[in-house]
Design an enzyme around this catalytic site. Structure first.
Site, PDB file in Angstrom:
ATOM      1  N   ASN A   1      45.120  38.386  49.372  1.00  0.00           N
ATOM      2  CA  ASN A   1      44.356  37.263  48.911  1.00  0.00           C
ATOM      3  C   ASN A   1      44.932  36.088  49.055  1.00  0.00           C
ATOM      4  O   ASN A   1      44.539  35.013  48.606  1.00  0.00           O
ATOM      5  CB  ASN A   1      43.791  37.486  47.646  1.00  0.00           C
ATOM      6  CG  ASN A   1      43.036  38.941  47.494  1.00  0.00           C
ATOM      7  OD1 ASN A   1      41.889  39.024  48.221  1.00  0.00           O
ATOM      8  ND2 ASN A   1      43.328  39.898  46.350  1.00  0.00           N
TER       9      ASN A   1
ATOM     10  N   HIS B   1      33.088  41.388  39.279  1.00  0.00           N
ATOM     11  CA  HIS B   1      34.198  42.038  39.218  1.00  0.00           C
ATOM     12  C   HIS B   1      34.608  42.788  38.051  1.00  0.00           C
ATOM     13  O   HIS B   1      34.044  42.750  36.906  1.00  0.00           O
ATOM     14  CB  HIS B   1      35.332  40.971  39.294  1.00  0.00           C
ATOM     15  CG  HIS B   1      36.626  41.552  39.610  1.00  0.00           C
ATOM     16  ND1 HIS B   1      37.666  41.644  38.461  1.00  0.00           N
ATOM     17  CD2 HIS B   1      37.544  41.800  40.662  1.00  0.00           C
ATOM     18  CE1 HIS B   1      38.818  41.925  38.984  1.00  0.00           C
ATOM     19  NE2 HIS B   1      38.860  42.077  40.476  1.00  0.00           N
TER      20      HIS B   1
ATOM     21  N   GLU C   1      29.836  35.391  40.230  1.00  0.00           N
ATOM     22  CA  GLU C   1      30.995  34.918  40.998  1.00  0.00           C
ATOM     23  C   GLU C   1      30.604  33.914  42.192  1.00  0.00           C
ATOM     24  O   GLU C   1      29.445  34.012  42.462  1.00  0.00           O
ATOM     25  CB  GLU C   1      31.880  36.135  41.814  1.00  0.00           C
ATOM     26  CG  GLU C   1      32.456  37.134  40.413  1.00  0.00           C
ATOM     27  CD  GLU C   1      32.959  38.196  41.225  1.00  0.00           C
ATOM     28  OE1 GLU C   1      33.074  38.240  42.349  1.00  0.00           O
ATOM     29  OE2 GLU C   1      32.953  38.955  40.516  1.00  0.00           O
TER      30      GLU C   1
ATOM     31  N   SER D   1      33.909  39.672  45.595  1.00  0.00           N
ATOM     32  CA  SER D   1      35.155  40.013  46.239  1.00  0.00           C
ATOM     33  C   SER D   1      35.122  41.145  47.195  1.00  0.00           C
ATOM     34  O   SER D   1      35.941  41.117  48.020  1.00  0.00           O
ATOM     35  CB  SER D   1      36.271  40.585  44.972  1.00  0.00           C
ATOM     36  OG  SER D   1      35.607  41.428  44.229  1.00  0.00           O
TER      37      SER D   1
ATOM     38  N   ASP E   1      33.080  32.664  37.916  1.00  0.00           N
ATOM     39  CA  ASP E   1      34.303  33.161  38.434  1.00  0.00           C
ATOM     40  C   ASP E   1      34.607  32.704  39.947  1.00  0.00           C
ATOM     41  O   ASP E   1      34.042  33.260  40.599  1.00  0.00           O
ATOM     42  CB  ASP E   1      34.344  34.654  38.379  1.00  0.00           C
ATOM     43  CG  ASP E   1      35.768  35.233  38.515  1.00  0.00           C
ATOM     44  OD1 ASP E   1      36.625  34.578  39.200  1.00  0.00           O
ATOM     45  OD2 ASP E   1      36.024  36.362  38.057  1.00  0.00           O
TER      46      ASP E   1
ATOM     47  N   HIS F   1      37.718  33.733  44.456  1.00  0.00           N
ATOM     48  CA  HIS F   1      37.748  33.838  45.903  1.00  0.00           C
ATOM     49  C   HIS F   1      37.397  32.606  46.466  1.00  0.00           C
ATOM     50  O   HIS F   1      37.231  32.374  47.619  1.00  0.00           O
ATOM     51  CB  HIS F   1      37.175  34.987  46.308  1.00  0.00           C
ATOM     52  CG  HIS F   1      37.767  36.317  46.323  1.00  0.00           C
ATOM     53  ND1 HIS F   1      38.749  36.970  46.649  1.00  0.00           N
ATOM     54  CD2 HIS F   1      37.261  37.288  44.824  1.00  0.00           C
ATOM     55  CE1 HIS F   1      39.158  38.285  45.873  1.00  0.00           C
ATOM     56  NE2 HIS F   1      38.301  38.346  45.192  1.00  0.00           N
TER      57      HIS F   1
ATOM     58  N   LYS G   1      45.674  34.251  43.849  1.00  0.00           N
ATOM     59  CA  LYS G   1      45.101  34.519  45.173  1.00  0.00           C
ATOM     60  C   LYS G   1      45.462  33.450  46.144  1.00  0.00           C
ATOM     61  O   LYS G   1      46.564  33.239  46.426  1.00  0.00           O
ATOM     62  CB  LYS G   1      43.380  34.786  45.067  1.00  0.00           C
ATOM     63  CG  LYS G   1      43.448  36.012  44.352  1.00  0.00           C
ATOM     64  CD  LYS G   1      41.890  36.554  44.194  1.00  0.00           C
ATOM     65  CE  LYS G   1      42.168  38.088  43.783  1.00  0.00           C
ATOM     66  NZ  LYS G   1      41.068  38.596  42.686  1.00  0.00           N
TER      67      LYS G   1
HETATM   68  C1  LIG Z   1      41.287  39.361  41.517  1.00  0.00           C
HETATM   69  C2  LIG Z   1      39.887  38.911  40.672  1.00  0.00           C
HETATM   70  C3  LIG Z   1      40.147  38.522  39.245  1.00  0.00           C
HETATM   71  C4  LIG Z   1      41.287  38.991  38.413  1.00  0.00           C
HETATM   72  O1  LIG Z   1      42.200  37.992  38.998  1.00  0.00           O
HETATM   73  P1  LIG Z   1      43.748  38.194  38.636  1.00  0.00           P
HETATM   74  O2  LIG Z   1      44.587  37.051  38.593  1.00  0.00           O
HETATM   75  O3  LIG Z   1      44.386  39.124  39.870  1.00  0.00           O
HETATM   76  O4  LIG Z   1      44.018  39.244  37.456  1.00  0.00           O
HETATM   77  C5  LIG Z   1      38.991  38.241  38.552  1.00  0.00           C
HETATM   78  N1  LIG Z   1      37.893  37.973  39.250  1.00  0.00           N
HETATM   79  C6  LIG Z   1      37.860  38.135  40.388  1.00  0.00           C
HETATM   80  C7  LIG Z   1      36.256  38.152  41.141  1.00  0.00           C
HETATM   81  C8  LIG Z   1      38.836  38.596  41.242  1.00  0.00           C
HETATM   82  O5  LIG Z   1      38.468  39.016  42.566  1.00  0.00           O
END
Ligand SMILES: *Cc1c(COP(=O)(O)O)cnc(C)c1O
Length: 403
Positions: free
Chosen positions: A48, A134, A180, A184, A209, A212, A243
């Site tokens: 990522n 997620h 989101e 993801s 969220d 990505h 990421k």
């Molecule tokens: C990876 C991810 C998270 C978690 O983030 P980390 O910093 O890796 O704990 C939360 N939400 C989504 C959509 C993700 O892809």
């Protein structure tokens, strides 16, 4: 054998039978577009690290400098004595970046969700959650104890019905929509404009969220909300620093009042050691870098790679992926595992994603693009896929890779 050992064995056997058992693979190292496994150099389509920052020299230096200045650990939680200049500077930088009044950083994106959602809603409230959200959002929603309704992925008609239901049944409750910007495992976007309109119409709130989307979409990689000029209408904008920003940690960007409330209520913020100062300092450096002309060039290169995908892999992606994730749906778990292994034999690491990360029989290769890739890397991926999955048409011949 005791009960626990017996249970472990039978669970593992059951996973094995379904081709769902996981093993840790220990890689030797990774850097930019490549990763080394047992001495074999592979092109890495698994990470990522969308902008190739995780191994960038300037971030290593920011990390090392902060370690020398502040030490390697925070030694206390944020509310005790764990708040140091890198944390406060990082939070101001995130708020500025996301154009919100305030921001709080957490040790990870997971901890952000686990802290924020149960802090702001409880039994008397309602959560409306996208089906493909997620795992950390799902778990945090359950943990909150709020009444939870899941709507089919990106189905705004269904969301409208649920909002109708929630506002009539629970007129004085908080109704929190959780979704989101970039999903993801599917790499698609949420219909954000419509969701924000619905949310406002029904007096609900939104947690978006952007894990990505940051670094990939929007002005200076600031995400989908900013891209659609909707930042000021979204109550809670979440993201990760692990990421595209290449470091580690999570954040929530919100109003000053909500940030103060979370400081008092978010249990993963209160009862956990503050992120290590070098981590916060490196994340800050990554965020500042994102505003530089060099970053814009790098984001533009990633966009260019995304735009080449339909030329290279026409049968998998007739249009460019909206972000940097390209799922290649294979369905059967065993087939997906085999395909991933065959790619590995050809020097390409494209991980196989299976249940429970995706629904059963929806196993896939999850190709992540990075600005660290060259066009030549994508050519190699296309050729390898063509070899392994022969029913895809050959990629169009396109111009020579750029430098
Ligand atoms: C990876 C991810 C998270 C978690 O983030 P980390 O910093 O890796 O704990 C939360 N939400 C989504 C959509 C993700 O892809």
């Amino acid at each position: 054998m005791n009960k626990l050992e017996q249970k472990a064995l039978s669970e593992l056997e059951s996973l094995q039978r379904q081709s769902l058992r996981r093993y840790l693979r220990s890689f030797d190292s990774f850097s930019g577009p490549t990763i080394t496994l047992n001495g074999q150099l592979l092109i890495n389509f698994s990470s990522n690290d969308y902008l190739g920052l995780a191994t960038a020299p300037f971030l290593r230096k920011a990390f090392a400098d902060a370690a020398l200045t502040y030490g390697v650990g925070s030694a206390a939680s944020r509310l005790i004595s764990g708040t140091l200049p890198p944390h406060t500077l990082l939070e101001s930088a995130i708020a500025h970046f996301k154009q919100t009044e305030a921001a709080l950083c957490f040790a990870s994106g997971w901890q952000t969700a686990a802290g924020v959602i149960p802090a702001i809603v409880s039994q008397n409230d309602v959560i409306l959650l996208d089906k493909l959200a997620h795992a950390c959002l799902v778990d945090a929603a359950r943990l909150s104890g709020a009444k939870l309704r899941v709507f089919p992925h990106n189905d705004t008609r269904r969301l409208r019905h649920l909002l109708e239901w929630a506002t009539s049944q629970y007129p004085s409750s908080i109704i929190l929509i959780i979704t989101e910007s970039v999903f993801s495992m599917d790499g698609d976007l949420c219909p954000l404009e419509e969701i924000v309109q619905l949310k406002d119409h029904y007096g609900a709130c939104l947690l978006l969220d952007e894990a990505h989307a940051i670094g990939v979409i929007g002005p200076q990689g600031s995400g989908l909300a900013a891209h659609l000029n909707l930042s000021h209408r979204i109550e809670l904008q979440m993201g990760t620093l692990g990421k595209a920003l290449g470091v580690a940690g999570g954040y929530i960007a919100c109003s000053k009042n909500i940030a103060d409330w979370l400081t008092n209520r978010a249990r993963s913020f209160i009862f956990s050691t503050a992120p290590p100062p070098p981590v916060a300092a490196a994340a800050l450096a990554a965020l500042r870098w994102l505003l530089s002309p060099e970053a814009q060039t790098r984001i533009a290169h990633l966009t260019h790679l995304r735009n080449q995908i339909p030329n290279l892999l026409p049968s998998f992606a007739p249009t460019p992926p909206p972000a940097a994730i390209l799922p290649i749906l294979l369905g059967d778990e065993k087939l997906a595992l085999q395909t991933s292994q065959q790619l590995l034999n050809l020097g390409i690491f494209a991980p196989c994603v299976r249940f429970p990360a995706v629904p059963r029989a929806k196993a896939r290769l999850r190709i992540s693009l990075s600005a660290a890739h060259s066009l030549d890397h994508l050519h190699q991926l296309a050729h390898a896929l063509q070899k392994i999955i022969p029913n895809i048409p050959p990629p169009l011949t396109i111009s020579k890779p750029i430098a």
